[in-house]
Design a protein around this motif. Structure first.
Motif, PDB file in Angstrom:
ATOM      1  N   ALA A  11       0.839  -1.203   0.000  1.00 31.13           N
ATOM      2  CA  ALA A  11       0.000   0.000   0.000  1.00 31.13           C
ATOM      3  C   ALA A  11       0.874   1.253   0.000  1.00 31.13           C
ATOM      4  O   ALA A  11       0.556   2.255  -0.677  1.00 31.13           O
ATOM      5  CB  ALA A  11      -0.919   0.000   1.219  1.00 31.13           C
ATOM      6  N   GLU A  12       1.972   1.227   0.744  1.00 29.23           N
ATOM      7  CA  GLU A  12       2.895   2.372   0.763  1.00 29.23           C
ATOM      8  C   GLU A  12       3.475   2.621  -0.620  1.00 29.23           C
ATOM      9  O   GLU A  12       3.615   3.769  -1.060  1.00 29.23           O
ATOM     10  CB  GLU A  12       4.003   2.121   1.789  1.00 29.23           C
ATOM     11  N   ARG A  13       3.839   1.533  -1.326  1.00 28.83           N
ATOM     12  CA  ARG A  13       4.359   1.677  -2.692  1.00 28.83           C
ATOM     13  C   ARG A  13       3.304   2.274  -3.621  1.00 28.83           C
ATOM     14  O   ARG A  13       3.610   3.094  -4.488  1.00 28.83           O
ATOM     15  CB  ARG A  13       4.817   0.312  -3.221  1.00 28.83           C
ATOM     16  N   GLU A  14       2.051   1.827  -3.459  1.00 27.91           N
ATOM     17  CA  GLU A  14       0.976   2.346  -4.316  1.00 27.91           C
ATOM     18  C   GLU A  14       0.791   3.850  -4.111  1.00 27.91           C
ATOM     19  O   GLU A  14       0.521   4.590  -5.057  1.00 27.91           O
ATOM     20  CB  GLU A  14      -0.333   1.613  -4.012  1.00 27.91           C
ATOM     21  N   ILE A  15       0.926   4.305  -2.871  1.00 24.52           N
ATOM     22  CA  ILE A  15       0.778   5.737  -2.592  1.00 24.52           C
ATOM     23  C   ILE A  15       1.881   6.524  -3.291  1.00 24.52           C
ATOM     24  O   ILE A  15       1.620   7.537  -3.951  1.00 24.52           O
ATOM     25  CB  ILE A  15       0.800   5.989  -1.069  1.00 24.52           C
ATOM     26  N   ILE A  16       3.117   6.072  -3.164  1.00 23.41           N
ATOM     27  CA  ILE A  16       4.234   6.758  -3.821  1.00 23.41           C
ATOM     28  C   ILE A  16       4.063   6.693  -5.329  1.00 23.41           C
ATOM     29  O   ILE A  16       4.290   7.689  -6.047  1.00 23.41           O
ATOM     30  CB  ILE A  16       5.575   6.138  -3.395  1.00 23.41           C
ATOM     31  N   GLY A  17       3.644   5.542  -5.847  1.00 25.76           N
ATOM     32  CA  GLY A  17       3.408   5.411  -7.288  1.00 25.76           C
ATOM     33  C   GLY A  17       2.342   6.377  -7.776  1.00 25.76           C
ATOM     34  O   GLY A  17       2.482   6.994  -8.841  1.00 25.76           O
ATOM     35  N   ALA A  18       1.260   6.515  -6.997  1.00 22.25           N
ATOM     36  CA  ALA A  18       0.195   7.444  -7.383  1.00 22.25           C
ATOM     37  C   ALA A  18       0.691   8.882  -7.397  1.00 22.25           C
ATOM     38  O   ALA A  18       0.320   9.665  -8.281  1.00 22.25           O
ATOM     39  CB  ALA A  18      -0.975   7.302  -6.403  1.00 22.25           C
ATOM     40  N   LEU A  19       1.524   9.250  -6.432  1.00 20.93           N
ATOM     41  CA  LEU A  19       2.076  10.613  -6.397  1.00 20.93           C
ATOM     42  C   LEU A  19       2.981  10.868  -7.592  1.00 20.93           C
ATOM     43  O   LEU A  19       3.004  11.978  -8.142  1.00 20.93           O
ATOM     44  CB  LEU A  19       2.852  10.826  -5.096  1.00 20.93           C
ATOM     45  N   LYS A  48       8.458  12.353   2.342  1.00 21.98           N
ATOM     46  CA  LYS A  48       8.932  13.604   2.952  1.00 21.98           C
ATOM     47  C   LYS A  48       9.516  14.523   1.890  1.00 21.98           C
ATOM     48  O   LYS A  48       9.237  15.742   1.877  1.00 21.98           O
ATOM     49  CB  LYS A  48       9.982  13.287   4.014  1.00 21.98           C
ATOM     50  N   ALA A  49      10.301  13.959   0.966  1.00 23.36           N
ATOM     51  CA  ALA A  49      10.881  14.761  -0.119  1.00 23.36           C
ATOM     52  C   ALA A  49       9.792  15.311  -1.031  1.00 23.36           C
ATOM     53  O   ALA A  49       9.851  16.465  -1.478  1.00 23.36           O
ATOM     54  CB  ALA A  49      11.862  13.908  -0.914  1.00 23.36           C
ATOM     55  N   LYS A  56       7.034  23.714  -2.240  1.00 21.01           N
ATOM     56  CA  LYS A  56       7.886  24.748  -2.846  1.00 21.01           C
ATOM     57  C   LYS A  56       7.537  24.978  -4.313  1.00 21.01           C
ATOM     58  O   LYS A  56       8.164  25.795  -4.980  1.00 21.01           O
ATOM     59  CB  LYS A  56       9.364  24.348  -2.744  1.00 21.01           C
ATOM     60  N   LYS A  57       6.538  24.194  -4.828  1.00 17.98           N
ATOM     61  CA  LYS A  57       6.166  24.218  -6.245  1.00 17.98           C
ATOM     62  C   LYS A  57       7.361  23.852  -7.120  1.00 17.98           C
ATOM     63  O   LYS A  57       7.560  24.384  -8.221  1.00 17.98           O
ATOM     64  CB  LYS A  57       5.592  25.583  -6.644  1.00 17.98           C
ATOM     65  N   ALA A  58       8.181  22.947  -6.609  1.00 12.80           N
ATOM     66  CA  ALA A  58       9.360  22.481  -7.331  1.00 12.80           C
ATOM     67  C   ALA A  58       9.058  21.146  -8.012  1.00 12.80           C
ATOM     68  O   ALA A  58       7.957  20.595  -7.899  1.00 12.80           O
ATOM     69  CB  ALA A  58      10.538  22.335  -6.363  1.00 12.80           C
ATOM     70  N   LEU A  59      10.049  20.590  -8.719  1.00 11.71           N
ATOM     71  CA  LEU A  59       9.870  19.354  -9.465  1.00 11.71           C
ATOM     72  C   LEU A  59       9.598  18.183  -8.525  1.00 11.71           C
ATOM     73  O   LEU A  59      10.197  18.078  -7.447  1.00 11.71           O
ATOM     74  CB  LEU A  59      11.107  19.058 -10.306  1.00 11.71           C
ATOM     75  N   THR A  60       8.692  17.293  -8.961  1.00 14.44           N
ATOM     76  CA  THR A  60       8.374  16.097  -8.170  1.00 14.44           C
ATOM     77  C   THR A  60       8.495  14.836  -9.024  1.00 14.44           C
ATOM     78  O   THR A  60       7.852  13.829  -8.744  1.00 14.44           O
ATOM     79  CB  THR A  60       6.951  16.188  -7.585  1.00 14.44           C
ATOM     80  N   ASP A  61       9.316  14.900 -10.069  1.00 14.46           N
ATOM     81  CA  ASP A  61       9.497  13.726 -10.918  1.00 14.46           C
ATOM     82  C   ASP A  61      10.354  12.688 -10.205  1.00 14.46           C
ATOM     83  O   ASP A  61      10.962  12.947  -9.157  1.00 14.46           O
ATOM     84  CB  ASP A  61      10.138  14.117 -12.242  1.00 14.46           C
ATOM     85  N   LEU A  62      10.423  11.502 -10.791  1.00 14.94           N
ATOM     86  CA  LEU A  62      11.094  10.371 -10.154  1.00 14.94           C
ATOM     87  C   LEU A  62      12.555  10.669  -9.852  1.00 14.94           C
ATOM     88  O   LEU A  62      13.027  10.437  -8.730  1.00 14.94           O
ATOM     89  CB  LEU A  62      10.960   9.132 -11.043  1.00 14.94           C
ATOM     90  N   ARG A  63      13.288  11.162 -10.815  1.00 10.55           N
ATOM     91  CA  ARG A  63      14.719  11.394 -10.614  1.00 10.55           C
ATOM     92  C   ARG A  63      14.972  12.469  -9.564  1.00 10.55           C
ATOM     93  O   ARG A  63      15.883  12.339  -8.741  1.00 10.55           O
ATOM     94  CB  ARG A  63      15.376  11.777 -11.940  1.00 10.55           C
ATOM     95  N   THR A  64      14.147  13.526  -9.577  1.00 11.85           N
ATOM     96  CA  THR A  64      14.325  14.593  -8.589  1.00 11.85           C
ATOM     97  C   THR A  64      14.065  14.069  -7.182  1.00 11.85           C
ATOM     98  O   THR A  64      14.834  14.337  -6.255  1.00 11.85           O
ATOM     99  CB  THR A  64      13.388  15.771  -8.894  1.00 11.85           C
ATOM    100  N   ALA A  66      14.233  10.985  -6.118  1.00  6.14           N
ATOM    101  CA  ALA A  66      15.276  10.035  -5.729  1.00  6.14           C
ATOM    102  C   ALA A  66      16.516  10.784  -5.240  1.00  6.14           C
ATOM    103  O   ALA A  66      17.148  10.381  -4.247  1.00  6.14           O
ATOM    104  CB  ALA A  66      15.639   9.135  -6.909  1.00  6.14           C
ATOM    105  N   LYS A  67      16.847  11.870  -5.913  1.00  9.79           N
ATOM    106  CA  LYS A  67      18.025  12.656  -5.520  1.00  9.79           C
ATOM    107  C   LYS A  67      17.806  13.362  -4.189  1.00  9.79           C
ATOM    108  O   LYS A  67      18.669  13.323  -3.298  1.00  9.79           O
ATOM    109  CB  LYS A  67      18.338  13.676  -6.612  1.00  9.79           C
ATOM    110  N   VAL A  68      16.644  14.013  -4.009  1.00 10.31           N
ATOM    111  CA  VAL A  68      16.362  14.763  -2.783  1.00 10.31           C
ATOM    112  C   VAL A  68      16.246  13.815  -1.590  1.00 10.31           C
ATOM    113  O   VAL A  68      16.744  14.100  -0.490  1.00 10.31           O
ATOM    114  CB  VAL A  68      15.070  15.596  -2.931  1.00 10.31           C
ATOM    115  N   ALA A  69      15.594  12.665  -1.797  1.00  6.30           N
ATOM    116  CA  ALA A  69      15.384  11.717  -0.707  1.00  6.30           C
ATOM    117  C   ALA A  69      16.584  10.805  -0.477  1.00  6.30           C
ATOM    118  O   ALA A  69      16.629  10.083   0.527  1.00  6.30           O
ATOM    119  CB  ALA A  69      14.148  10.864  -0.986  1.00  6.30           C
ATOM    120  N   GLU A  70      17.504  10.840  -1.438  1.00 11.81           N
ATOM    121  CA  GLU A  70      18.684   9.973  -1.366  1.00 11.81           C
ATOM    122  C   GLU A  70      18.280   8.503  -1.321  1.00 11.81           C
ATOM    123  O   GLU A  70      18.704   7.724  -0.457  1.00 11.81           O
ATOM    124  CB  GLU A  70      19.576  10.335  -0.167  1.00 11.81           C
TER     125      GLU A  70
END
Length: 417
Positions: A11-19, A48-49, A56-64, A66-70
């Motif tokens: 379920a946690e994965r589905e939430i992140i996938g939906a976002l 959290k990322a 901040k109205k910043a990018l929320t794509d997968l690569r961004t 992954a980088k912000v959340a490490e």
């Protein structure tokens, strides 16, 4: 690896996938989820990322993300599956939140059991009561809405107002009063004020009676009158018999009538033991959690036991009590009706005002509505709407107060003579 008890990583994965698929899905879950509620640490860091980037109205794509959340981009990519429907993610979010609370409750129980020998029964009970309150209040988190969410909320509000005469919450049982107040809405506080001995407790009991007969669930907390006195008054309101006859034991049939009317209702009433404000809010919280009450009555604010700074003035103390009760109503999503006292007797000075609330004008400032119960120079019993955030103010409703039976009924809205 199999997920541990009280966790649903899928379920946690589905939430992140939906976002990742639709960032606007966040509007549906922002008031439910917090990063620490994720059992999977990397998914919690990703959430959290996402929150930080979104706000901040910043990018929320997968690569961004992954980088912000490490975290690993591959791990996030595995969250994107074809069967995810972003619009249906809400129940998943609630499940993740509930599982987090279960893990937290389990940990707290284990901690308490480990200290069982050193704790008193009262301390054990308080720990579990506090835990229940913590879970309930944490599920009422503060949310900041953006423009899109606010527009949807306006639409929803207007759809619910198609019938202008329909109350926003439980009705008071008084049609004229309901039309002016629009019922007693959740997350708000009403103050009823009257001079000493005039009938504020009786009016509260009539409201309590009306709610119960309409099959709402309510708690009556008395800091002043004995529970038996309140029950005799309720019997008088129910039957129309004189309270003095009920007290004399000449009306044995009233017990059967009372049981028939109230035995299966959500009626709860305390004795008149002194209570601190902390005890009162804890009691209300427990009955919301355990018995789903919708309205709580506190009779009256001036009799709440003093606690805290011994140098605190009466005004500061009553203001603090009022704020605590308002916060309690908001956090639990219920309505609280509080009785207060006017600083005078009868109709000596004509119509009273909020400035005459005994000890603290700030009680009125905290209230959503303020009702003043008094008698005019024609000996008419009047209920004045002195404050009303939902509608008109300054209106007087003539009431019929039968002091022998304790019944209070409404007659008409008075116009200027």
């Amino acid at each position: 690896m199999k997920a541990p008890s009280f966790a649903d990583v899928a379920a946690e994965r589905e939430i992140i996938g939906a976002l990742l698929m639709d960032p606007e899905t966040f509007l549906d879950v922002r008031g439910i989820l917090k990063p620490e509620m994720f059992h999977h640490r990397q998914l919690g860091l990703t959430f959290k990322a996402f929150v930080m980037q979104y706000e901040k109205k910043a990018l929320t794509d997968l690569r961004t993300l992954a980088k912000v959340a490490e975290v690993s981009p591959q791990m996030l990519a595995e969250c994107l599956t074809e069967d995810i429907i972003p619009s249906l993610v809400l129940p998943k979010a609630r499940k993740v939140r509930d599982l987090f609370h279960k893990r937290h409750i389990t940990w707290q129980i284990q901690q308490t059991l480990a200290q069982l020998e050193t704790l008193t029964p009262e301390e054990i009970a308080k720990r579990f009561s506090d835990l229940a309150a913590e879970v309930t209040i944490s599920n009422n988190s503060k949310v900041v809405f953006d423009a899109a969410a606010l527009c949807r909320r306006v639409m929803k509000l207007q759809e619910g107002r198609e019938d202008p005469d329909k109350p926003d919450g439980p009705g008071t049982g008084y049609s004229l009063l309901d039309k002016l107040l629009r019922g007693i809405s959740p997350k708000r506080m009403t103050v009823i004020a009257a001079a000493t001995g005039f009938g504020k407790s009786t009016l509260a009991l009539n409201l309590f009676f009306n709610l119960l007969t309409a099959r709402h669930r309510a708690l009556f907390i008395s800091n002043e009158n004995d529970v038996d006195l309140n029950l005799d008054r309720m019997c008088g309101i129910l039957s129309g018999l004189k309270v003095k006859d009920i007290e004399s034991g000449n009306c044995p049939e009233i017990a059967v009538a009372f049981g028939k009317e109230f035995y299966t209702t959500g009626m709860f009433m305390t004795d008149s033991s002194p209570r601190t404000i902390e005890e009162i809010t804890s009691l209300i919280t427990r009955y919301v959690i355990q018995h789903k009450i919708e309205v709580a009555f506190v009779d009256y604010i001036g009799e709440i036991s003093h606690s805290g700074d011994s140098k605190e003035t009466e005004e500061a103390r009553l203001a603090r009590f009022a704020q605590k009760l308002v916060d309690c109503a908001k956090a639990l999503g219920i309505h609280i009706v509080v009785m207060a006292q006017l600083n005078r007797q009868g109709n000596a000075k004509g119509r009273p005002t909020k400035a005459e609330l005994a000890g603290c004008f700030k009680i009125a400032q905290k209230a959503h509505s303020l009702l003043l119960f008094w008698q005019d120079d024609k000996k008419r019993d009047i209920l004045t709407i002195d404050k009303n955030r939902q509608g008109p103010v300054g209106l007087d409703i003539e009431m019929q107060f039968d002091r022998t039976t304790q019944r209070i009924t409404e007659i008409r809205i008075l116009t200027a003579d």
